[in-house]
Design a protein around this motif. Structure first.
Motif, PDB file in Angstrom:
ATOM      1  N   ILE A  84      23.820  -9.395 -24.475  1.00 20.51           N
ATOM      2  CA  ILE A  84      22.571 -10.143 -24.450  1.00 20.51           C
ATOM      3  C   ILE A  84      22.892 -11.545 -23.940  1.00 20.51           C
ATOM      4  CG2 ILE A  84      20.616 -11.034 -25.762  1.00 20.51           C
ATOM      5  CD1 ILE A  84      21.176  -8.899 -27.874  1.00 20.51           C
ATOM      6  N   TYR A  85      22.055 -12.031 -23.045  1.00 24.05           N
ATOM      7  CA  TYR A  85      22.211 -13.367 -22.462  1.00 24.05           C
ATOM      8  C   TYR A  85      20.929 -14.143 -22.725  1.00 24.05           C
ATOM      9  CZ  TYR A  85      25.879 -10.859 -19.974  1.00 24.05           C
ATOM     10  OH  TYR A  85      26.969 -10.097 -19.668  1.00 24.05           O
ATOM     11  N   SER A  86      21.000 -15.478 -22.640  1.00 27.81           N
ATOM     12  CA  SER A  86      19.799 -16.264 -22.912  1.00 27.81           C
ATOM     13  C   SER A  86      19.651 -17.459 -21.985  1.00 27.81           C
ATOM     14  CB  SER A  86      19.811 -16.765 -24.358  1.00 27.81           C
ATOM     15  OG  SER A  86      20.790 -17.762 -24.534  1.00 27.81           O
ATOM     16  N   THR A  87      18.386 -17.859 -21.836  1.00 26.75           N
ATOM     17  CA  THR A  87      18.046 -19.151 -21.250  1.00 26.75           C
ATOM     18  C   THR A  87      17.429 -19.948 -22.396  1.00 26.75           C
ATOM     19  OG1 THR A  87      15.796 -18.467 -20.641  1.00 26.75           O
ATOM     20  CG2 THR A  87      17.532 -18.125 -18.979  1.00 26.75           C
ATOM     21  N   HIS A  88      16.757 -21.032 -22.089  1.00 22.61           N
ATOM     22  CA  HIS A  88      16.103 -21.831 -23.120  1.00 22.61           C
ATOM     23  C   HIS A  88      15.062 -21.022 -23.882  1.00 22.61           C
ATOM     24  CE1 HIS A  88      13.098 -24.688 -24.712  1.00 22.61           C
ATOM     25  NE2 HIS A  88      14.167 -25.427 -24.972  1.00 22.61           N
ATOM     26  N   GLY A  89      14.342 -20.139 -23.185  1.00 25.83           N
ATOM     27  CA  GLY A  89      13.249 -19.441 -23.841  1.00 25.83           C
ATOM     28  C   GLY A  89      13.147 -17.964 -23.544  1.00 25.83           C
ATOM     29  N   ALA A  90      14.244 -17.326 -23.141  1.00 28.51           N
ATOM     30  CA  ALA A  90      14.178 -15.892 -22.817  1.00 28.51           C
ATOM     31  C   ALA A  90      15.533 -15.232 -23.039  1.00 28.51           C
ATOM     32  CB  ALA A  90      13.743 -15.705 -21.366  1.00 28.51           C
ATOM     33  N   LEU A 118      15.742  -4.574  -7.223  1.00 27.81           N
ATOM     34  CA  LEU A 118      17.061  -5.004  -6.744  1.00 27.81           C
ATOM     35  C   LEU A 118      18.166  -4.688  -7.755  1.00 27.81           C
ATOM     36  CD1 LEU A 118      16.019  -8.520  -5.372  1.00 27.81           C
ATOM     37  CD2 LEU A 118      16.323  -6.400  -4.074  1.00 27.81           C
ATOM     38  N   LEU A 119      17.794  -4.642  -9.030  1.00 26.74           N
ATOM     39  CA  LEU A 119      18.760  -4.372 -10.095  1.00 26.74           C
ATOM     40  C   LEU A 119      18.937  -2.876 -10.347  1.00 26.74           C
ATOM     41  CD1 LEU A 119      17.534  -7.045 -12.668  1.00 26.74           C
ATOM     42  CD2 LEU A 119      19.600  -7.166 -11.271  1.00 26.74           C
ATOM     43  N   ARG A 120      17.902  -2.106 -10.097  1.00 28.13           N
ATOM     44  CA  ARG A 120      17.899  -0.670 -10.413  1.00 28.13           C
ATOM     45  C   ARG A 120      19.021   0.059  -9.675  1.00 28.13           C
ATOM     46  NH1 ARG A 120      12.713   0.201  -9.576  1.00 28.13           N
ATOM     47  NH2 ARG A 120      12.265  -0.536 -11.660  1.00 28.13           N
ATOM     48  N   GLY A 121      19.769   0.833 -10.415  1.00 26.18           N
ATOM     49  CA  GLY A 121      20.844   1.635  -9.829  1.00 26.18           C
ATOM     50  C   GLY A 121      22.117   0.860  -9.527  1.00 26.18           C
ATOM     51  N   GLN A 122      22.149  -0.406  -9.893  1.00 18.81           N
ATOM     52  CA  GLN A 122      23.316  -1.245  -9.630  1.00 18.81           C
ATOM     53  C   GLN A 122      24.099  -1.487 -10.918  1.00 18.81           C
ATOM     54  OE1 GLN A 122      24.190  -2.249  -6.541  1.00 18.81           O
ATOM     55  NE2 GLN A 122      22.417  -1.122  -5.804  1.00 18.81           N
ATOM     56  N   VAL A 123      25.382  -1.734 -10.781  1.00 16.75           N
ATOM     57  CA  VAL A 123      26.213  -2.107 -11.920  1.00 16.75           C
ATOM     58  C   VAL A 123      26.135  -3.624 -12.064  1.00 16.75           C
ATOM     59  CG1 VAL A 123      28.554  -2.183 -12.842  1.00 16.75           C
ATOM     60  CG2 VAL A 123      27.767  -0.169 -11.592  1.00 16.75           C
ATOM     61  N   VAL A 124      25.687  -4.085 -13.222  1.00 14.85           N
ATOM     62  CA  VAL A 124      25.633  -5.525 -13.477  1.00 14.85           C
ATOM     63  C   VAL A 124      26.989  -5.947 -14.016  1.00 14.85           C
ATOM     64  CG1 VAL A 124      24.547  -7.357 -14.822  1.00 14.85           C
ATOM     65  CG2 VAL A 124      23.163  -5.476 -13.930  1.00 14.85           C
ATOM     66  N   GLN A 125      27.712  -6.752 -13.248  1.00 16.70           N
ATOM     67  CA  GLN A 125      29.032  -7.216 -13.652  1.00 16.70           C
ATOM     68  C   GLN A 125      28.935  -8.313 -14.708  1.00 16.70           C
ATOM     69  OE1 GLN A 125      32.309  -6.734 -11.875  1.00 16.70           O
ATOM     70  NE2 GLN A 125      31.404  -4.883 -11.069  1.00 16.70           N
ATOM     71  N   GLN A 126      27.999  -9.251 -14.483  1.00 15.85           N
ATOM     72  CA  GLN A 126      27.868 -10.409 -15.356  1.00 15.85           C
ATOM     73  C   GLN A 126      26.494 -11.027 -15.132  1.00 15.85           C
ATOM     74  OE1 GLN A 126      30.400 -11.579 -17.436  1.00 15.85           O
ATOM     75  NE2 GLN A 126      29.056 -13.143 -18.240  1.00 15.85           N
ATOM     76  N   ILE A 127      25.958 -11.648 -16.160  1.00 17.22           N
ATOM     77  CA  ILE A 127      24.744 -12.444 -16.009  1.00 17.22           C
ATOM     78  C   ILE A 127      25.084 -13.868 -16.421  1.00 17.22           C
ATOM     79  CG2 ILE A 127      22.405 -12.868 -16.859  1.00 17.22           C
ATOM     80  CD1 ILE A 127      21.958  -9.904 -17.023  1.00 17.22           C
ATOM     81  N   TYR A 128      24.642 -14.812 -15.617  1.00 14.81           N
ATOM     82  CA  TYR A 128      24.803 -16.232 -15.898  1.00 14.81           C
ATOM     83  C   TYR A 128      23.417 -16.830 -16.068  1.00 14.81           C
ATOM     84  CZ  TYR A 128      29.519 -15.427 -14.246  1.00 14.81           C
ATOM     85  OH  TYR A 128      30.783 -14.946 -14.102  1.00 14.81           O
ATOM     86  N   SER A 129      23.338 -18.001 -16.688  1.00 22.24           N
ATOM     87  CA  SER A 129      22.023 -18.601 -16.867  1.00 22.24           C
ATOM     88  C   SER A 129      22.081 -20.112 -16.789  1.00 22.24           C
ATOM     89  CB  SER A 129      21.421 -18.179 -18.212  1.00 22.24           C
ATOM     90  OG  SER A 129      22.190 -18.672 -19.282  1.00 22.24           O
ATOM     91  N   THR A 130      20.953 -20.671 -16.371  1.00 26.70           N
ATOM     92  CA  THR A 130      20.709 -22.099 -16.505  1.00 26.70           C
ATOM     93  C   THR A 130      19.740 -22.199 -17.682  1.00 26.70           C
ATOM     94  OG1 THR A 130      18.774 -22.092 -15.048  1.00 26.70           O
ATOM     95  CG2 THR A 130      20.941 -22.437 -14.009  1.00 26.70           C
ATOM     96  N   ASP A 131      19.143 -23.342 -17.897  1.00 27.48           N
ATOM     97  CA  ASP A 131      18.182 -23.448 -18.984  1.00 27.48           C
ATOM     98  C   ASP A 131      16.952 -22.575 -18.757  1.00 27.48           C
ATOM     99  OD1 ASP A 131      19.677 -25.171 -20.537  1.00 27.48           O
ATOM    100  OD2 ASP A 131      18.722 -26.973 -19.746  1.00 27.48           O
ATOM    101  N   TYR A 132      16.604 -22.323 -17.474  1.00 31.69           N
ATOM    102  CA  TYR A 132      15.349 -21.645 -17.193  1.00 31.69           C
ATOM    103  C   TYR A 132      15.440 -20.499 -16.203  1.00 31.69           C
ATOM    104  CZ  TYR A 132      13.742 -25.836 -19.516  1.00 31.69           C
ATOM    105  OH  TYR A 132      13.566 -26.841 -20.432  1.00 31.69           O
ATOM    106  N   ALA A 133      16.633 -20.009 -15.909  1.00 31.15           N
ATOM    107  CA  ALA A 133      16.770 -18.910 -14.947  1.00 31.15           C
ATOM    108  C   ALA A 133      18.037 -18.107 -15.212  1.00 31.15           C
ATOM    109  CB  ALA A 133      16.796 -19.462 -13.520  1.00 31.15           C
ATOM    110  N   PHE A 134      18.016 -16.860 -14.741  1.00 34.03           N
ATOM    111  CA  PHE A 134      19.166 -15.974 -14.829  1.00 34.03           C
ATOM    112  C   PHE A 134      19.676 -15.645 -13.431  1.00 34.03           C
ATOM    113  CE2 PHE A 134      16.877 -14.647 -18.758  1.00 34.03           C
ATOM    114  CZ  PHE A 134      17.908 -14.795 -19.681  1.00 34.03           C
TER     115      PHE A 134
END
Length: 168
Positions: A84-90, A118-134
């Protein structure tokens, strides 16, 4: 600017407790249950998400900022959440099947319908975030972003520069 991991080196976001074998207290808030092999994530907007040992997710706190995950429980039900990853509000959860599920404040990354193809069927290696975006780094080297455009959620203009250049 380059998207960064949200306030910690942990993939669980701004605040993370792992392998907690006793009740957790943070700023006087005592959880009413004992946690074993769990991981926590919180938004700065006052919400928590807890990945339980069985891979399920429990959320609470400020509803608009991710404390209410009822809208995505159907997508999370019977799925094992890996991270699970987070931004300021998500929050963004990566499921064992590779799917990414988001909830919380839509303008802060809680809405990802536009990028799901764009994400469907892909392997997500990592998710990064700023305060308001992933930003999700995919196994094919592509970077997919969502959330507030002015805070890193829009990357169409630089996709050509990223193509084939992302270090995995």
């Amino acid at each position: 600017s380059v998207a960064r991991h949200h306030h910690t080196s942990s993939p669980m976001g701004a605040l993370c407790f792992k392998d907690v074998g006793k009740s957790v207290s943070k700023h006087g808030f005592l959880l009413p249950f004992t946690l074993h092999s769990t991981a926590f994530c919180c938004t700065q907007g006052g919400a928590f998400a807890c990945r339980l040992a069985n891979g399920r997710v429990v959320t609470w706190g400020h509803a608009r900022n991710g404390g209410d995950s009822s809208a995505v429980q159907g997508e999370l039900k019977e799925q094992v959440v890996q991270q699970i990853y987070s931004t300021h509000g998500a929050f963004a959860a990566v499921l064992r099947n590779g799917r990414v599920v988001t909830w919380g404040h839509a303008g802060e990354g809680g809405e990802s319908k536009a990028v799901q193809p764009l994400l469907r069927g892909q392997v997500v290696q990592q998710i990064y975030s700023t305060d308001y975006a992933f930003a999700a780094v995919l196994g094919n080297g592509r970077v997919v972003t969502w959330g507030s455009a002015g805070e890193g959620g829009e990357s169409k203009a630089i996709q050509g520069q990223l193509k084939g250049q992302v270090v995995k």
